[in-house]
Design a protein around this motif. Sequence first.
Motif, PDB file in Angstrom:
ATOM      1  N   ASN A 180       1.368 -24.604  -0.918  1.00 42.70           N
ATOM      2  CA  ASN A 180       1.778 -24.924   0.212  1.00 42.70           C
ATOM      3  C   ASN A 180       1.029 -24.452   1.530  1.00 42.70           C
ATOM      4  OD1 ASN A 180       2.457 -22.197  -0.021  1.00 42.70           O
ATOM      5  ND2 ASN A 180       4.348 -22.125   0.742  1.00 42.70           N
ATOM      6  N   VAL A 181      -0.047 -24.172   1.358  1.00 38.59           N
ATOM      7  CA  VAL A 181      -1.008 -23.823   2.532  1.00 38.59           C
ATOM      8  C   VAL A 181      -2.006 -25.110   2.541  1.00 38.59           C
ATOM      9  CG1 VAL A 181      -2.558 -22.355   3.077  1.00 38.59           C
ATOM     10  CG2 VAL A 181      -0.577 -21.510   1.700  1.00 38.59           C
ATOM     11  N   ALA A 182      -2.089 -25.692   3.605  1.00 41.57           N
ATOM     12  CA  ALA A 182      -2.982 -26.708   3.919  1.00 41.57           C
ATOM     13  C   ALA A 182      -4.420 -26.401   3.917  1.00 41.57           C
ATOM     14  CB  ALA A 182      -2.585 -27.372   5.151  1.00 41.57           C
ATOM     15  N   SER A 183      -5.226 -27.152   4.186  1.00 46.29           N
ATOM     16  CA  SER A 183      -6.810 -27.183   4.216  1.00 46.29           C
ATOM     17  C   SER A 183      -7.042 -26.515   5.391  1.00 46.29           C
ATOM     18  CB  SER A 183      -7.629 -28.285   4.098  1.00 46.29           C
ATOM     19  OG  SER A 183      -7.252 -29.248   4.958  1.00 46.29           O
ATOM     20  N   THR A 184      -8.279 -25.759   5.489  1.00 42.53           N
ATOM     21  CA  THR A 184      -8.805 -25.075   6.738  1.00 42.53           C
ATOM     22  C   THR A 184      -9.596 -26.221   7.555  1.00 42.53           C
ATOM     23  OG1 THR A 184      -8.904 -23.040   5.818  1.00 42.53           O
ATOM     24  CG2 THR A 184     -10.461 -23.377   7.889  1.00 42.53           C
ATOM     25  N   ILE A 185      -9.394 -26.627   8.731  1.00 46.28           N
ATOM     26  CA  ILE A 185      -9.960 -27.703   9.409  1.00 46.28           C
ATOM     27  C   ILE A 185     -11.024 -26.938  10.140  1.00 46.28           C
ATOM     28  CG2 ILE A 185      -9.860 -29.371  11.284  1.00 46.28           C
ATOM     29  CD1 ILE A 185      -7.027 -29.456  10.743  1.00 46.28           C
ATOM     30  N   VAL A 186     -12.632 -27.312   9.965  1.00 48.04           N
ATOM     31  CA  VAL A 186     -13.683 -26.841  10.738  1.00 48.04           C
ATOM     32  C   VAL A 186     -14.415 -28.058  11.420  1.00 48.04           C
ATOM     33  CG1 VAL A 186     -15.795 -25.334  10.320  1.00 48.04           C
ATOM     34  CG2 VAL A 186     -13.850 -25.285   8.718  1.00 48.04           C
ATOM     35  N   ASP A 187     -14.539 -28.036  12.520  1.00 46.10           N
ATOM     36  CA  ASP A 187     -15.338 -28.784  13.545  1.00 46.10           C
ATOM     37  C   ASP A 187     -16.686 -28.440  13.375  1.00 46.10           C
ATOM     38  OD1 ASP A 187     -16.181 -30.209  15.445  1.00 46.10           O
ATOM     39  OD2 ASP A 187     -14.868 -30.150  16.716  1.00 46.10           O
ATOM     40  N   LEU A 188     -17.313 -29.624  12.951  1.00 44.20           N
ATOM     41  CA  LEU A 188     -18.927 -29.025  12.845  1.00 44.20           C
ATOM     42  C   LEU A 188     -19.957 -30.263  13.480  1.00 44.20           C
ATOM     43  CD1 LEU A 188     -19.433 -29.039   8.994  1.00 44.20           C
ATOM     44  CD2 LEU A 188     -19.851 -27.313  10.577  1.00 44.20           C
ATOM     45  N   THR A 189     -19.091 -30.781  14.739  1.00 43.31           N
ATOM     46  CA  THR A 189     -19.664 -31.608  15.476  1.00 43.31           C
ATOM     47  C   THR A 189     -21.125 -30.859  16.351  1.00 43.31           C
ATOM     48  OG1 THR A 189     -18.020 -31.464  17.143  1.00 43.31           O
ATOM     49  CG2 THR A 189     -18.028 -33.262  15.354  1.00 43.31           C
ATOM     50  N   SER A 190     -20.797 -29.951  16.670  1.00 38.11           N
ATOM     51  CA  SER A 190     -21.846 -29.289  17.484  1.00 38.11           C
ATOM     52  C   SER A 190     -22.839 -28.440  16.698  1.00 38.11           C
ATOM     53  CB  SER A 190     -20.911 -28.015  18.366  1.00 38.11           C
ATOM     54  OG  SER A 190     -20.797 -26.942  17.609  1.00 38.11           O
ATOM     55  N   GLY A 191     -22.759 -28.530  15.220  1.00 40.18           N
ATOM     56  CA  GLY A 191     -23.740 -28.033  14.465  1.00 40.18           C
ATOM     57  C   GLY A 191     -23.281 -26.630  14.108  1.00 40.18           C
ATOM     58  N   GLU A 192     -22.525 -25.842  15.052  1.00 40.77           N
ATOM     59  CA  GLU A 192     -21.864 -24.694  14.621  1.00 40.77           C
ATOM     60  C   GLU A 192     -20.303 -24.866  14.105  1.00 40.77           C
ATOM     61  OE1 GLU A 192     -23.391 -21.583  14.454  1.00 40.77           O
ATOM     62  OE2 GLU A 192     -25.330 -22.666  15.046  1.00 40.77           O
ATOM     63  N   PRO A 193     -20.030 -24.075  13.112  1.00 41.75           N
ATOM     64  CA  PRO A 193     -18.707 -24.249  12.393  1.00 41.75           C
ATOM     65  C   PRO A 193     -17.638 -23.574  13.367  1.00 41.75           C
ATOM     66  CG  PRO A 193     -19.908 -22.686  11.350  1.00 41.75           C
ATOM     67  CD  PRO A 193     -20.953 -23.234  12.188  1.00 41.75           C
ATOM     68  N   GLU A 194     -16.598 -24.457  13.799  1.00 41.73           N
ATOM     69  CA  GLU A 194     -15.623 -23.750  14.931  1.00 41.73           C
ATOM     70  C   GLU A 194     -14.359 -24.231  14.113  1.00 41.73           C
ATOM     71  OE1 GLU A 194     -13.170 -24.578  18.849  1.00 41.73           O
ATOM     72  OE2 GLU A 194     -15.228 -25.812  18.426  1.00 41.73           O
ATOM     73  N   ILE A 195     -13.354 -23.097  13.780  1.00 43.29           N
ATOM     74  CA  ILE A 195     -12.239 -23.349  13.011  1.00 43.29           C
ATOM     75  C   ILE A 195     -11.218 -23.562  13.796  1.00 43.29           C
ATOM     76  CG2 ILE A 195     -10.458 -22.043  11.779  1.00 43.29           C
ATOM     77  CD1 ILE A 195     -12.635 -20.290  10.826  1.00 43.29           C
ATOM     78  N   ILE A 196     -10.476 -24.911  13.487  1.00 46.10           N
ATOM     79  CA  ILE A 196      -9.485 -25.649  14.452  1.00 46.10           C
ATOM     80  C   ILE A 196      -8.292 -25.147  13.983  1.00 46.10           C
ATOM     81  CG2 ILE A 196      -8.555 -28.055  15.137  1.00 46.10           C
ATOM     82  CD1 ILE A 196     -11.498 -27.317  15.955  1.00 46.10           C
ATOM     83  N   ARG A 197      -8.377 -24.925  12.604  1.00 47.08           N
ATOM     84  CA  ARG A 197      -6.809 -24.548  11.904  1.00 47.08           C
ATOM     85  C   ARG A 197      -7.209 -23.893  10.857  1.00 47.08           C
ATOM     86  NH1 ARG A 197      -3.329 -28.894   9.043  1.00 47.08           N
ATOM     87  NH2 ARG A 197      -4.958 -28.809   7.566  1.00 47.08           N
ATOM     88  N   GLN A 198      -6.747 -22.411  10.554  1.00 49.93           N
ATOM     89  CA  GLN A 198      -6.824 -21.773   9.527  1.00 49.93           C
ATOM     90  C   GLN A 198      -5.915 -22.177   8.311  1.00 49.93           C
ATOM     91  OE1 GLN A 198      -9.461 -19.323   9.199  1.00 49.93           O
ATOM     92  NE2 GLN A 198      -8.799 -19.927   6.851  1.00 49.93           N
ATOM     93  N   GLY A 199      -6.450 -22.374   7.284  1.00 51.64           N
ATOM     94  CA  GLY A 199      -5.676 -22.857   5.942  1.00 51.64           C
ATOM     95  C   GLY A 199      -6.094 -21.848   4.904  1.00 51.64           C
ATOM     96  N   LYS A 200      -5.991 -22.495   3.785  1.00 49.89           N
ATOM     97  CA  LYS A 200      -6.593 -22.005   2.497  1.00 49.89           C
ATOM     98  C   LYS A 200      -7.939 -21.389   2.556  1.00 49.89           C
ATOM     99  CE  LYS A 200      -5.835 -22.649  -2.458  1.00 49.89           C
ATOM    100  NZ  LYS A 200      -5.584 -23.641  -3.438  1.00 49.89           N
ATOM    101  N   GLY A 201      -8.729 -22.511   3.082  1.00 49.90           N
ATOM    102  CA  GLY A 201     -10.136 -22.142   2.928  1.00 49.90           C
ATOM    103  C   GLY A 201     -10.611 -21.124   3.825  1.00 49.90           C
ATOM    104  N   ILE A 202     -11.413 -20.235   3.203  1.00 48.16           N
ATOM    105  CA  ILE A 202     -12.032 -18.983   3.979  1.00 48.16           C
ATOM    106  C   ILE A 202     -13.455 -19.206   4.066  1.00 48.16           C
ATOM    107  CG2 ILE A 202     -12.307 -16.543   4.131  1.00 48.16           C
ATOM    108  CD1 ILE A 202      -9.215 -17.366   4.162  1.00 48.16           C
ATOM    109  N   ILE A 203     -13.868 -18.992   5.320  1.00 47.18           N
ATOM    110  CA  ILE A 203     -15.349 -19.185   5.568  1.00 47.18           C
ATOM    111  C   ILE A 203     -16.155 -17.736   5.713  1.00 47.18           C
ATOM    112  CG2 ILE A 203     -17.076 -19.772   7.444  1.00 47.18           C
ATOM    113  CD1 ILE A 203     -15.302 -22.462   7.689  1.00 47.18           C
TER     114      ILE A 203
END
Length: 203
Positions: A180-203
């Motif tokens: 019941n925990v969604a994926s972590t959304i990570v924006d990589l369009t700038s080349g650097e990871p930016e977390i948009i939504r913290q979910g199950k995945g841990i960076i």
Amino acid sequence: MAKILKIYPENPQENLLDEVVKVLKSGGLIIYPSDTIYALGCDIFNLKAMEKLAELKSVKLEKSQFSVICNDLSHLSHYTKALDTPVFRFLKNHLPGPFTFILEASKNLPLAYKGKKTIGIRVPNHSVPKMIVEKLGHPIASTSIHDDDDVLEYSTDPELIAEKYDKFVDLVIDSGYGDNVASTIVDLTSGEPEIIRQGKGII
């Protein structure tokens, strides 16, 4: 009425996976498991199916933000613009896994994604969706199933999910209880990871 197929990740039966692919190719909507939550999906190259999915989520297709499920990194790179080495390495370290990565979209995406500059891509760590995509030959669209109960947020019981979506989808894959925990959304369009939504995945 939605058909329920029991397909377990430890030993997915080929004939059942073939049945899922047949439904997708004919423009059907499915509910499938992943390494996070159960989700709605369809063939990204079937425009009518994509329109049905958008209608079910009460959004216009051109405004939708459906992510796509790929089965590996090389598959993913076909639908995104050329990945530079640090981004590719970062993806390789985190996939398959419970992440949705936002990347620049390539021209290989179908009509339903026309005009979109970015795309959310998942490679789940779950054999069932990966094998479905492999057999289909291209990605499936993906959008999460929300529960009416805000406390739960996501439904985890495939039988209850099937009951709820019975009139709206063609097939429900039962792989046992989901998360019941969604994926972590990570924006990589700038080349650097930016977390948009913290979910199950841990960076």
